[in-house]
Write an enzyme that holds these catalytic residues in place. Structure first.
Site, mmCIF file in Angstrom:
data_model
loop_
_atom_site.group_PDB
_atom_site.id
_atom_site.type_symbol
_atom_site.label_atom_id
_atom_site.label_comp_id
_atom_site.label_asym_id
_atom_site.label_seq_id
_atom_site.Cartn_x
_atom_site.Cartn_y
_atom_site.Cartn_z
ATOM 1 N N GLU A 204 -9.988 3.962 6.193
ATOM 2 C CA GLU A 204 -9.210 4.432 7.349
ATOM 3 C C GLU A 204 -10.061 5.140 8.402
ATOM 4 O O GLU A 204 -9.971 4.832 9.582
ATOM 5 C CB GLU A 204 -8.039 5.307 6.899
ATOM 6 C CG GLU A 204 -6.980 4.554 6.110
ATOM 7 C CD GLU A 204 -6.445 3.310 6.816
ATOM 8 O OE1 GLU A 204 -6.587 3.198 8.046
ATOM 9 O OE2 GLU A 204 -5.886 2.437 6.124
ATOM 10 N N GLU B 124 -5.706 -3.042 12.606
ATOM 11 C CA GLU B 124 -5.367 -3.830 11.409
ATOM 12 C C GLU B 124 -6.288 -5.039 11.291
ATOM 13 O O GLU B 124 -6.698 -5.406 10.197
ATOM 14 C CB GLU B 124 -3.897 -4.267 11.440
ATOM 15 C CG GLU B 124 -2.883 -3.130 11.608
ATOM 16 C CD GLU B 124 -3.040 -1.980 10.617
ATOM 17 O OE1 GLU B 124 -3.521 -2.211 9.500
ATOM 18 O OE2 GLU B 124 -2.702 -0.840 10.998
ATOM 19 N N GLU C 71 -2.442 -4.000 6.928
ATOM 20 C CA GLU C 71 -3.496 -4.994 7.110
ATOM 21 C C GLU C 71 -3.570 -6.062 6.031
ATOM 22 O O GLU C 71 -4.652 -6.614 5.799
ATOM 23 C CB GLU C 71 -4.843 -4.260 7.165
ATOM 24 C CG GLU C 71 -5.307 -3.638 5.831
ATOM 25 C CD GLU C 71 -4.993 -2.167 5.670
ATOM 26 O OE1 GLU C 71 -4.045 -1.682 6.316
ATOM 27 O OE2 GLU C 71 -5.684 -1.491 4.881
ATOM 28 N N ASN C 72 -2.477 -6.412 5.359
ATOM 29 C CA ASN C 72 -2.512 -7.435 4.304
ATOM 30 C C ASN C 72 -3.373 -8.626 4.722
ATOM 31 O O ASN C 72 -3.296 -9.092 5.849
ATOM 32 C CB ASN C 72 -1.100 -7.944 4.019
ATOM 33 C CG ASN C 72 -0.090 -6.838 3.969
ATOM 34 O OD1 ASN C 72 -0.166 -5.959 3.138
ATOM 35 N ND2 ASN C 72 0.841 -6.852 4.910
ATOM 36 N N GLY D 183 3.027 2.342 10.692
ATOM 37 C CA GLY D 183 2.805 1.636 11.946
ATOM 38 C C GLY D 183 2.591 0.163 11.679
ATOM 39 O O GLY D 183 3.255 -0.692 12.248
ATOM 40 N N ALA D 184 1.648 -0.138 10.781
ATOM 41 C CA ALA D 184 1.340 -1.532 10.484
ATOM 42 C C ALA D 184 0.499 -1.587 9.224
ATOM 43 O O ALA D 184 -0.027 -0.574 8.778
ATOM 44 C CB ALA D 184 0.577 -2.172 11.639
ATOM 45 N N GLU E 113 0.855 -1.176 0.000
ATOM 46 C CA GLU E 113 0.000 0.000 0.000
ATOM 47 C C GLU E 113 0.895 1.231 0.000
ATOM 48 O O GLU E 113 1.823 1.262 0.787
ATOM 49 C CB GLU E 113 -0.914 0.030 1.229
ATOM 50 C CG GLU E 113 -1.897 1.182 1.152
ATOM 51 C CD GLU E 113 -2.924 1.206 2.293
ATOM 52 O OE1 GLU E 113 -2.869 0.317 3.164
ATOM 53 O OE2 GLU E 113 -3.743 2.116 2.292
HETATM 54 ZN ZN LIG Z 1 -5.634 1.533 8.628
#
Ligand SMILES: [Zn+2]
Length: 867
Positions: free
Chosen positions: A323, A301, A267-268, A264-265, A124
């Protein structure tokens, strides 16, 4: 290689893709320097007419291309590292591509790259195109089958999305694994991780009886520090079933922690990739804020699996669709896990600290922007935090029941699709029967509405008239605004604190709580049967992301602080008094505020986390934003003076709190964290007394039994101008030098220390052997802590702070453009300052703008900031 000319992408120009890719099979032959990627896609033309197929690429080296098994003639396509165009392909065909990429040379940390000798991806927003040529846009959803081949000794674990269907050994010490994801997904959700990990495992049984195997993969030796993340994950899965009726849909859910990560992270699908700072925690090495962030981000996530993955975005303009909604879900999760009022106040603080400044400066943009050059630059507080507030307002406007029904309608109707904000809002228009067209203004207009209210009470008739108006100042590209609907959650108290019921004109009964919506530029609400002069509170639980000028007197605010039933209003009243004292030099009121805060200390036992928030005065950034012509030095002095008055008034009690022994054994629970937060707030206030209180801080540092306590003591030492700061820093460094996440804190506490020598310190730290320009966490620990948490030094009158940040961004830009661009956002406030500071900021930005090789990311931010 130089980036192509900056091209502006516009929402209004959206066209559906000409081709679809329904299935893709990928084979990765992993090698750090030269990885081969074979991609076999099933491509289908959507229209009748023959049309060229244009695939996106980035830094790619095409090795071979064939259609339906036949090698393509060179005249049938054109290719460069950024684009592959097949001039006239058939309507339905199998496309086979082989590309070669170099993960070890990838410092941008998007696409496939190496971190600590492990392979990792970040796709992303547009990183998949750095892996193979593809229709790299979120409205192309394909089923993925991924075969990973790698050297077994160096890369024993091979992970991708979906379920593991096969694995085995190959010749030459290599091995393979095949992962199949049955859920069609956009390319930005693709992930691959390979390397040596330690892992911890658990399981979760869904409501409908699916047994999900959970795994968290971390650096060898870090496994035990991932326990809290695992616990958070299980709680998040349960919460989403209970609250939104959402269940998990694969047999596996894996998380991989990575040290070098731009975000930060991520979400795959089925394989979340996390910045290790948001996975690893224990009492000794992580603060309570770290634990809270882990719970929030692991939840966030995971929640994306429904809001983002199963229902994704049609295009990147709809980023807030996933988001904003997921931030809202995350905040609700945290509120349910901890104290709801405390969570709400923290969310508001974050919104004000990050988003209000953005909304007031040159980078202001709507929650759904209408144009961009690099979408990477729009992962902003506006899209995330304000996007979350917009969902909260939607809930307030349509009501709890219609909101719950609208969410279920959205999940049912849009599942498996790439959707828009309009698709989402339509579900709530249907569930509530309301016309929500005016509500869309929250998505379309930038800027924070300024709400003003004034009341008039007639003792004889018992009539109270409250006139409320709203105004949004012009923002770049939007000179004229139209009023959005603003939910006002309103109630009244009397001077003695008693709640006052009132009958709204047109209503049949008197109420103590009124849920109103301000839809016009100005409205006068009339209340009858009001028995005494009311003190109104308009924004219970901060019902809308606005600024409020309610014209209340200090006495009225003191009454709210003591008595208002809404915790947010009580907290806000104290903050408002403090702002008024610091901004208008109303020092005469300082003792009254000190007494009121003393009452918070009296009742701190009931909710120490709330008391801790009450004791923290608005920070310097907030004062800079609220001041028409900010002078950072003056504002800092005013803030220190007020803090000193409060600290001196309660010194004995604050010292007792600060000196209380740490609780053992350590618990990360909200209650225990609340008591530590109060201790930290006490240390912070005492720091205003300067070096004379240094003994308290040194003792607190030496006696700390948790990282929260140690970090708070170090922070207080950093504020106190005591020499003990350097001794403690040296001790801290020697103890933790092998732990990168803790050393990040060591960099951050120095960069944020408001001492006179702040700039000299950050310059020395940039030369420190542990400073690594390629590691985003380390860069942010130094640069973001300095520019965002140390505004007095960053906005130094001689421009030295501006030059430091611009120089650092210039050094990072060729390696990691996304990181460099983000580092520059603190410049967004430059036009608020005096002529001299403006000149310095402008020349620092222009120095960047003049660089011919500046990346597209950084150029867009620089040009928008200067405009
Ligand atoms: Zn997000």
């Amino acid at each position: 290689m130089r980036d192509a000319e900056n091209v502006t992408v516009r929402l209004a120009d959206y066209q559906p893709p000409t081709y679809s890719i329904d299935d893709i099979a990928l084979v990765f032959s992993l090698d750090a320097d030269a990885t081969l990627v074979a991609a076999r896609s099933q491509v289908r033309r959507r229209g009748e007419a023959v049309a060229p197929l244009a695939l996106d690429g980035k830094r790619l080296d095409l090795q071979s291309i064939s259609i339906d098994g036949v090698v393509l003639d060179g005249s049938a396509y054109s290719v460069d590292p950024e684009k592959l165009i097949i001039h006239a392909p058939p309507a339905n065909f199998r496309l086979e591509l082989v590309t070669r990429i170099s993960p070890a040379a990838n410092t941008a940390l998007e696409g496939l790259y190496m971190s600590s000798n492990r392979f990792c991806t970040q796709c992303e927003a547009e990183g998949f195109r750095a892996i193979t040529y593809f229709l790299d846009r979120p409205d192309v959803l394909a089923r993925y089958a991924v075969r990973i081949e790698a050297d077994k000794a160096n890369y024993p674990t091979l992970l991708s999305n979906g379920n593991l269907t096969e694995s085995g050994d190959m010749e030459g010490g290599r091995h393979y694994a095949i992962w199949v994801d049955p859920h069609p997904k956009p390319s930005y959700l693709f992930a691959l991780c390979a390397g040596k990990y330690e892992s911890i495992h658990d399981q979760f049984a869904t409501k409908s009886g699916r047994n999900v195997a959970l795994g968290i993969y971390v650096d060898p030796g870090d496994g035990e520090r991932a326990r809290y993340a695992m616990d958070s994950l299980k709680r998040a899965m349960k919460w989403d079933e209970d609250t939104f009726k959402r269940e998990y849909d694969l047999d596996l859910f894996n998380i991989v922690a990575v040290r070098d990560f731009n975000f930060g992270a991520m979400e795959n699908k089925g394989l979340n990739v996390f910045n290790s700072s948001l996975i690893l925690a224990d009492a000794e090495t992580a603060t309570d804020a770290d634990f809270e962030a882990i719970e929030a981000v692991v939840g966030h996530e995971y929640f994306h699996n429904w809001t983002g993955n199963r229902i994704t975005c049609r295009d990147w303009f709809q980023l807030c669709l996933k988001e904003g909604l997921t931030v809202f879900r995350e905040q609700e999760f945290c509120a349910d896990q901890r104290s709801r009022p405390v969570q709400r106040i923290k969310d508001v603080k974050r919104l004000r600290a990050r988003q209000f400044g953005e909304d007031a400066g040159p980078l202001a943009h709507p929650v759904r922007p209408s144009s961009y050059q690099k979408i990477d630059n729009f992962y902003t507080a506006t899209v995330y935090e304000k996007g979350g507030e917009v969902i909260r307002m939607l809930k307030r406007i349509v009501g709890e029941d219609a909101f719950a029904r609208g969410m279920q309608l959205y999940f049912e109707r849009r599942d498996g699709t790439a959707s828009t904000v309009e698709d989402f809002i339509a579900c709530f228009a249907e569930s509530s029967g309301q016309d929500l067209s005016q509500f869309m203004r929250w998505y379309e207009q930038a800027g924070t509405p300024a709400v003003k209210s004034r009341g008039r009470y007639d003792e004889k008739t018992g009539l109270y008239e409250l006139t409320v108006s709203q105004h949004i100042a012009p923002t770049p590209g939007q000179a004229k605004k139209t009023p959005p609907p603003i939910p006002l959650w309103l109630s009244f108290i009397a001077k003695d604190g008693a709640r006052i019921a009132a009958k709204l004109e047109g209503d049949t009964i008197s109420r103590i709580e009124h849920h109103l919506v301000l839809v016009n530029e100005e409205t006068t609400f009339r209340f009858n049967d009001v028995l005494e002069a009311p003190i109104p509170a308009l924004l219970h639980s901060f019902s809308a992301p606005v600024t409020l000028d309610d014209g209340l007197s200090i006495e009225e605010r003191l009454a709210q602080m003591a008595h208002d039933p809404d915790p947010f209003t009580r907290w806000e009243a104290g903050q408002a008094i403090a702002r008024e004292i610091m901004l208008s030099d109303a020092k005469a009121h300082a003792p009254a505020l000190a007494i009121a805060l003393g009452r918070e200390l009296d009742r701190a036992q009931e909710d120490p986390a709330f008391a801790a928030l009450a004791l923290r005065l608005p920070d310097l950034n907030e004062l800079i934003l609220a001041s028409p012509s900010p002078d950072p030095e003056k504002l800092h002095a005013a803030r220190e003076s007020l803090r000193k008055t409060i600290a001196a008034a309660h010194r004995v009690r604050l010292e007792a709190i600060a000196g209380a022994p740490g609780e053992l054994p350590f618990s990360p629970s909200a209650d225990a964290a609340g008591r530590r937060a109060l201790k930290s707030a006490a240390l912070d206030l005492l720091a205003s007394l300067g070096a004379e209180a240094a003994g308290v801080f040194s003792d607190a540092y030496q006696n700390a039994t948790s990282m929260t306590e140690a970090a708070a003591a170090l922070d207080a030492l950093g504020q106190s101008n005591s020499e003990a700061f350097d001794d403690a820093l040296e001790q801290f460094y020697q103890r933790w030098r092998e732990n990168p996440l803790v050393i990040d804190k060591w960099f951050a506490v120095q960069a944020a220390s408001p001492r006179r020598d702040a700039l000299a310190r950050v310059r020395r730290l940039r030369e420190h052997p542990d400073f690594n320009i390629r590691n985003p966490n380390r860069v942010r620990a130094l640069a973001a802590s300095f520019a965002m948490r140390n505004p007095r030094a960053f906005h130094a009158a001689d421009g030295s702070g501006y030059r430091f940040l611009a120089d650092l961004a210039q050094a990072i830009d060729p390696l990691n453009p996304a990181l460099a661009a983000r580092l520059l956002t603190p410049f967004e406030s430059w036009k608020r300052f005096d002529e001299q500071r403006q000149q310095h900021a402008k020349s620092a930005l222009e120095q960047l703008k003049a660089l011919p090789e500046l990346s597209k990311n950084t150029r867009e931010v620089v040009e928008r900031t200067l405009a």
